[in-house]
Scaffold this active site. Structure first.
Site, PDB file in Angstrom:
ATOM      1  N   ARG A  32       7.338  -8.180  15.687  1.00  0.00           N
ATOM      2  CA  ARG A  32       8.615  -7.533  15.334  1.00  0.00           C
ATOM      3  C   ARG A  32       8.976  -7.834  13.885  1.00  0.00           C
ATOM      4  O   ARG A  32       8.488  -8.771  13.279  1.00  0.00           O
ATOM      5  CB  ARG A  32       9.740  -7.994  16.245  1.00  0.00           C
ATOM      6  CG  ARG A  32      10.050  -9.498  16.194  1.00  0.00           C
ATOM      7  CD  ARG A  32      11.215  -9.848  15.321  1.00  0.00           C
ATOM      8  NE  ARG A  32      11.395 -11.279  15.188  1.00  0.00           N
ATOM      9  CZ  ARG A  32      10.948 -11.976  14.159  1.00  0.00           C
ATOM     10  NH1 ARG A  32      10.288 -11.400  13.179  1.00  0.00           N
ATOM     11  NH2 ARG A  32      11.135 -13.289  14.098  1.00  0.00           N
ATOM     12  N   GLU A  38      19.472 -13.380  10.761  1.00  0.00           N
ATOM     13  CA  GLU A  38      18.438 -14.430  10.711  1.00  0.00           C
ATOM     14  C   GLU A  38      18.988 -15.785  11.095  1.00  0.00           C
ATOM     15  O   GLU A  38      20.069 -16.191  10.649  1.00  0.00           O
ATOM     16  CB  GLU A  38      17.870 -14.480   9.282  1.00  0.00           C
ATOM     17  CG  GLU A  38      16.379 -14.602   9.233  1.00  0.00           C
ATOM     18  CD  GLU A  38      15.673 -13.479   9.970  1.00  0.00           C
ATOM     19  OE1 GLU A  38      15.316 -13.674  11.153  1.00  0.00           O
ATOM     20  OE2 GLU A  38      15.458 -12.412   9.388  1.00  0.00           O
ATOM     21  N   ASP A  41      20.027 -16.277  16.451  1.00  0.00           N
ATOM     22  CA  ASP A  41      19.810 -16.064  17.898  1.00  0.00           C
ATOM     23  C   ASP A  41      19.978 -17.367  18.663  1.00  0.00           C
ATOM     24  O   ASP A  41      20.612 -17.406  19.714  1.00  0.00           O
ATOM     25  CB  ASP A  41      18.455 -15.392  18.190  1.00  0.00           C
ATOM     26  CG  ASP A  41      17.246 -16.160  17.686  1.00  0.00           C
ATOM     27  OD1 ASP A  41      17.397 -17.088  16.848  1.00  0.00           O
ATOM     28  OD2 ASP A  41      16.116 -15.854  18.117  1.00  0.00           O
ATOM     29  N   GLY A 132       6.439 -14.651   9.856  1.00  0.00           N
ATOM     30  CA  GLY A 132       7.764 -14.159  10.235  1.00  0.00           C
ATOM     31  C   GLY A 132       7.763 -12.842  10.990  1.00  0.00           C
ATOM     32  O   GLY A 132       8.815 -12.225  11.171  1.00  0.00           O
ATOM     33  N   ASP A 179      12.566 -12.858  19.557  1.00  0.00           N
ATOM     34  CA  ASP A 179      11.208 -12.317  19.445  1.00  0.00           C
ATOM     35  C   ASP A 179      10.678 -11.829  20.788  1.00  0.00           C
ATOM     36  O   ASP A 179      10.093 -10.744  20.894  1.00  0.00           O
ATOM     37  CB  ASP A 179      10.271 -13.392  18.882  1.00  0.00           C
ATOM     38  CG  ASP A 179      10.823 -14.024  17.618  1.00  0.00           C
ATOM     39  OD1 ASP A 179      11.760 -13.443  17.044  1.00  0.00           O
ATOM     40  OD2 ASP A 179      10.327 -15.083  17.208  1.00  0.00           O
ATOM     41  N   ASN A 222       3.824 -22.341   9.409  1.00  0.00           N
ATOM     42  CA  ASN A 222       3.725 -22.473  10.861  1.00  0.00           C
ATOM     43  C   ASN A 222       4.912 -23.290  11.385  1.00  0.00           C
ATOM     44  O   ASN A 222       5.066 -24.451  11.054  1.00  0.00           O
ATOM     45  CB  ASN A 222       2.392 -23.141  11.237  1.00  0.00           C
ATOM     46  CG  ASN A 222       2.200 -23.182  12.743  1.00  0.00           C
ATOM     47  OD1 ASN A 222       3.001 -23.765  13.464  1.00  0.00           O
ATOM     48  ND2 ASN A 222       1.157 -22.549  13.223  1.00  0.00           N
TER      49      ASN A 222
HETATM   50  P1  ADP Z   1       4.874 -16.381  13.609  1.00  0.00           P
HETATM   51  O1  ADP Z   1       5.997 -16.394  12.640  1.00  0.00           O
HETATM   52  O2  ADP Z   1       3.870 -15.323  13.290  1.00  0.00           O
HETATM   53  O3  ADP Z   1       5.307 -16.362  15.038  1.00  0.00           O
HETATM   54  P2  ADP Z   1       3.981 -19.152  13.993  1.00  0.00           P
HETATM   55  O4  ADP Z   1       3.598 -20.082  12.908  1.00  0.00           O
HETATM   56  O5  ADP Z   1       5.132 -19.512  14.844  1.00  0.00           O
HETATM   57  O6  ADP Z   1       4.108 -17.739  13.336  1.00  0.00           O
HETATM   58  O7  ADP Z   1       2.734 -18.980  14.982  1.00  0.00           O
HETATM   59  C1  ADP Z   1       1.467 -18.650  14.480  1.00  0.00           C
HETATM   60  C2  ADP Z   1       0.416 -19.179  15.445  1.00  0.00           C
HETATM   61  O8  ADP Z   1       0.295 -18.263  16.554  1.00  0.00           O
HETATM   62  C3  ADP Z   1      -0.981 -19.210  14.835  1.00  0.00           C
HETATM   63  O9  ADP Z   1      -1.201 -20.395  14.090  1.00  0.00           O
HETATM   64  C4  ADP Z   1      -1.840 -19.159  16.088  1.00  0.00           C
HETATM   65  O10 ADP Z   1      -1.935 -20.423  16.696  1.00  0.00           O
HETATM   66  C5  ADP Z   1      -1.048 -18.230  17.011  1.00  0.00           C
HETATM   67  N1  ADP Z   1      -1.562 -16.849  16.840  1.00  0.00           N
HETATM   68  C6  ADP Z   1      -1.030 -15.850  16.124  1.00  0.00           C
HETATM   69  N2  ADP Z   1      -1.820 -14.733  16.186  1.00  0.00           N
HETATM   70  C7  ADP Z   1      -2.871 -15.071  16.958  1.00  0.00           C
HETATM   71  C8  ADP Z   1      -4.040 -14.378  17.405  1.00  0.00           C
HETATM   72  N3  ADP Z   1      -4.307 -13.129  17.054  1.00  0.00           N
HETATM   73  N4  ADP Z   1      -4.900 -15.056  18.195  1.00  0.00           N
HETATM   74  C9  ADP Z   1      -4.656 -16.319  18.536  1.00  0.00           C
HETATM   75  N5  ADP Z   1      -3.594 -17.023  18.173  1.00  0.00           N
HETATM   76  C10 ADP Z   1      -2.696 -16.411  17.378  1.00  0.00           C
HETATM   77  P1  NG1 Z   2       9.557 -16.257  13.639  1.00  0.00           P
HETATM   78  O1  NG1 Z   2       9.883 -15.512  12.455  1.00  0.00           O
HETATM   79  O2  NG1 Z   2       8.718 -15.511  14.583  1.00  0.00           O
HETATM   80  O3  NG1 Z   2       9.029 -17.597  13.353  1.00  0.00           O
HETATM   81  C1  NG1 Z   2      11.754 -17.620  14.509  1.00  0.00           C
HETATM   82  C2  NG1 Z   2      12.268 -17.799  15.941  1.00  0.00           C
HETATM   83  C3  NG1 Z   2      13.342 -16.746  16.272  1.00  0.00           C
HETATM   84  C4  NG1 Z   2      14.439 -16.729  15.220  1.00  0.00           C
HETATM   85  C5  NG1 Z   2      13.809 -16.598  13.819  1.00  0.00           C
HETATM   86  C6  NG1 Z   2      14.821 -16.701  12.705  1.00  0.00           C
HETATM   87  C7  NG1 Z   2      10.732 -18.561  17.697  1.00  0.00           C
HETATM   88  C8  NG1 Z   2       9.661 -18.179  18.635  1.00  0.00           C
HETATM   89  N1  NG1 Z   2      11.174 -17.601  16.885  1.00  0.00           N
HETATM   90  O4  NG1 Z   2      10.999 -16.439  14.427  1.00  0.00           O
HETATM   91  O5  NG1 Z   2      13.878 -17.016  17.563  1.00  0.00           O
HETATM   92  O6  NG1 Z   2      15.250 -17.870  15.321  1.00  0.00           O
HETATM   93  O7  NG1 Z   2      12.833 -17.615  13.586  1.00  0.00           O
HETATM   94  O8  NG1 Z   2      15.763 -15.689  12.799  1.00  0.00           O
HETATM   95  O9  NG1 Z   2      11.150 -19.700  17.679  1.00  0.00           O
END
Ligand code: ADP
Ligand code: NG1
Length: 473
Positions: A32, A38, A41, A132, A179, A222
Site C-alpha cells: 500500500r 502517518e 494508526d 514504506g 497496512d 527495516n
Molecule cells: P516494509 O516497510 O516494506 O513493510 P519492513 O522493514 O517492515 O518493511 O519489512 C521488510 C521485510 O519483510 C524484509 O526484510 C523481509 O524480511 C520481508 N519481506 C518483504 N518482501 C519479501 C518477499 N518478497 N519475500 C520474503 N520476505 C519479504
Molecule cells: P510501514 O511503512 O509498512 O513500515 C508502519 C506501520 C503502520 C503505520 C506506519 C506509519 C507496521 C506493520 N506498519 O508501516 O502501522 O504505523 O508505519 O504510518 O507496523
C-alpha cells in the site's frame, strides 16, 4: 491481468521444479501507499491509504504431514522448514520466514488449533522491501489467508485484517492496523479512509485531474531490526498517560484562571483524573474520553506537556511508578534503554495529522475547483510535521520531496514509517511526463553515479484491489 497471469505461470513452473508437484491454489496480498495520516494508526486515528499494484504472491500445496516448507523466488530469502505444530518466532531476528509465521500463527491462534497440517509454499514478492510500502504486512496477510484457505475455514476481511494486524506484532514492532486493513479491504479504483475500533473502510474518491506518484529514496529502513518505530509508539503511549498528571492550569494566565482555556483545562483535568490513566494506551482514547475536538487537543497539549524532552525519571515521577514498572509495564523490549522521550512534539504531530486526514477526505468529497492544490498543501504540511515534530524523515527523503515539488508536484511527503523508503506526490495529470523525466534526472541519475536508477524507483500508481485467493494459474 496479463502480468499477474504470467507471474502465476512462472510461479507454477518454479513450484514444480522445487517441490515436484503442482500448487493447489495461489494467494495474493497487495502492498500500500499511505496518502496521508502517518504514524497515527497506532494512536487510534483514521488513515487514508490505497493498495498498490505490487504484491506478495504465494503458490500453495497442502500436505498430509506436519511439515511446513517455505521457498522464495528471490535467492536473497533462503528456504526454511519447520513443523507446523511448533511455530517459534524469533523477535530478535526479523528473518523473512518469521513474517510468514506471524500470519500463520495469527490464524492458528484465532481458531485455537494446536495442530496444523503442513504445506509447501513458494513466495514471490515485488514490493520494494523496507521502503514504506508495506512489504512485511503483505507477506503476513498473504500467509494468514494461505493458512485460512488450507484449513478450509472462513473469516470476514475485517476479521482477517484484525488478526493479521495483531499477529504481525510477533515480529516485535508495535504497529497499528493500517497496512493489514488496506491489504484486505482495498478495492480497485478507490482510496480508503480506514477507521479503527471498530475497523471499517470507506471509499475516498481521489481527484481525476491528478496522479499519485511514488518515488523511492533508495534508503532502506527495516522496522523490526531497529528501534526507531517502537520508540515513537512508546512516546505516543506515554503522551497519552502523562498530560494532566504533571500539568497545571494555564501558565501565566492574565485572567486569574477564569479565561476560556483555564476553564476548559480545569474541566478536562477533572475528567482526566477520573480516567484510569494506567489503562490508557492511545491518544485517541484521551480525546474521546475528554470529548473535545482535535484542535482543542492541540491547545491542551501545548499547555499540559513541555517541549523539553522528558527523561525516564520525570516520567516515573509523573506516573508515580518505578523505573522497573516503566520498563516492564509500559515500554517494549527494544525501548527499555531509551533516555529521551519527546512527548510534546509527538502528540502535536499526531493531533494535527489526524485533523489533516479528515480535511483531506472532506476536500475529496466536496471537490472544489482548486482541490489538487488544497490536497497538495495538506500533504506538504504532513511532511513538515513528520520531519520536524515526529522526526521520522531523513536527508534523502527531504531532498526527494523538494525535487518532486520543484518539478510540478502540488504536494509531496514521505509515506509509511519513514527514516528512508518512499515519498508520495500529487501531480497534475498533464504534468506527469515532464515530472517523471525531471525527477528521474535530478534524483536517480546523479553525475557521480552514486545512485543507480532502479526499475521500481519512480512510478505513477492507482488504487488497486485487496487480497485474493486463485484456484487456477
Ligand atoms: P516494509 O516497510 O516494506 O513493510 P519492513 O522493514 O517492515 O518493511 O519489512 C521488510 C521485510 O519483510 C524484509 O526484510 C523481509 O524480511 C520481508 N519481506 C518483504 N518482501 C519479501 C518477499 N518478497 N519475500 C520474503 N520476505 C519479504
Ligand atoms: P510501514 O511503512 O509498512 O513500515 C508502519 C506501520 C503502520 C503505520 C506506519 C506509519 C507496521 C506493520 N506498519 O508501516 O502501522 O504505523 O508505519 O504510518 O507496523
Amino acid at each position: 491481468m496479463p502480468v499477474l497471469y504470467d507471474r502465476l505461470l512462472k510461479l507454477k513452473e518454479m513450484f514444480n521444479s522445487k517441490f515436484g508437484s503442482i500448487p493447489k491454489f495461489y494467494v495474493r496480498a497487495p502492498g500500500r501507499v499511505n496518502i496521508i495520516g502517518e504514524h497515527i494508526d497506532y494512536c487510534g486515528y483514521s488513515v487514508l491509504p490505497m493498495a498498490v499494484e505490487q504484491d506478495v504472491l504465494i503458490a500453495v500445496e497442502p500436505v498430509k504431514t506436519y511439515a511446513l516448507q517455505l521457498a522464495n523466488t528471490n535467492p536473497l530469502y533462503p528456504d526454511f522448514s519447520t513443523s507446523a505444530n511448533n511455530i517459534q518466532i524469533d523477535k530478535t531476528k526479523p528473518l523473512w520466514h518469521n513474517y510468514f509465521l506471524c500470519g500463520l500463527k495469527g490464524i492458528q491462534e484465532h481458531f485455537g488449533l494446536s495442530n496444523l497440517t503442513g504445506m509447501n509454499c513458494l513466495v514471490d514478492g515485488n514490493i520494494p522491501p523496507s521502503s514504506g510500502l508495506s512489504s512485511s504486512s503483505a507477506l503476513v496477510c498473504c500467509a494468514g489467508l494461505v493458512t485460512l484457505t488450507v484449513l478450509g475455514r472462513n473469516l470476514s476481511k475485517v476479521e482477517l485484517a484484525e488478526i493479521c494486524a495483531k499477529s504481525e506484532r510477533y515480529i516485535g514492532t508495535e504497529g497499528g492496523g493500517m497496512d493489514q486493513s488496506i491489504s484486505f479491504l482495498a478495492e480497485e479504483g478507490t482510496a480508503k479512509l480506514i477507521e479503527f475500533s471498530p475497523l471499517r473502510a470507506t471509499d475516498v474518491k481521489l481527484p481525476s485531474g491528478a496522479v499519485f506518484v511514488i518515488a523511492n529514496s533508495c534508503v532502506e529502513m527495516n522496522k523490526a531490526a531497529t528501534s526507531h518505530f517502537n520508540i515513537r509508539v512508546m512516546e505516543c503511549r506515554l503522551a497519552a498517560k502523562i498530560p494532566f498528571l504533571c500539568g497545571g492550569l494555564q501558565t501565566g494566565c492574565w485572567n486569574s484562571g477564569v479565561c476560556h482555556l483555564c476553564i476548559l483545562f480545569g474541566e478536562l483535568l477533572a475528567k482526566y483524573k477520573s480516567l484510569q490513566w494506567d489503562k490508557v494506551l492511545r491518544l485517541e482514547e484521551v480525546q474521546a474520553k475528554l470529548g473535545i475536538s482535535l484542535e482543542e487537543m492541540l491547545l491542551v497539549t501545548e499547555d499540559a506537556l513541555h517541549p523539553e524532552p522528558y527523561n525516564p525519571e520525570e516520567i516515573c515521577r509523573c506516573l508515580g511508578i518505578s523505573l522497573e514498572e516503566l520498563r516492564t509495564q509500559i515500554l517494549s523490549p527494544n525501548t527499555q534503554d531509551v533516555l529521551i522521550f519527546k512527548l510534546y512534539q509527538r502528540a502535536k504531530h499526531v493531533y494535527s495529522e489526524a485533523a489533516r486526514v479528515l480535511q483531506f477526505k472532506k476536500i475529496c468529497e466536496e471537490a472544489p475547483e482548486n482541490m489538487v492544490q488544497l490536497l497538495g498543501e495538506l500533504m506538504n504540511q504532513s511532511h513538515m510535521s513528520c520531519r520536524d515534530m515526529y522526526e521520522c524523515s531523513c536527508p534523502e527523503l527531504d531532498q526527494l520531496v523538494d525535487i518532486c515539488r520543484k518539478f510540478g508536484a502540488q504536494g509531496s511527503r514521505l509515506t509509511g514509517a519513514g527514516w528512508g523508503g518512499c515519498t508520495v506526490s500529487i501531480v497534475p495529470a498533464d504534468k506527469l511526463p515532464s515530472f517523471l523525466a525531471n525527477v528521474h534526472k535530478a534524483y536517480y541519475q546523479r553525475s557521480d553515479g552514486s545512485l543507480a536508477p532502479e526499475k521500481q524507483s519512480l512510478f505513477a500508481t492507482k488504487p488497486g484491489g485487496g487480497a485474493l485467493v486463485f484456484l487456477e494459474a
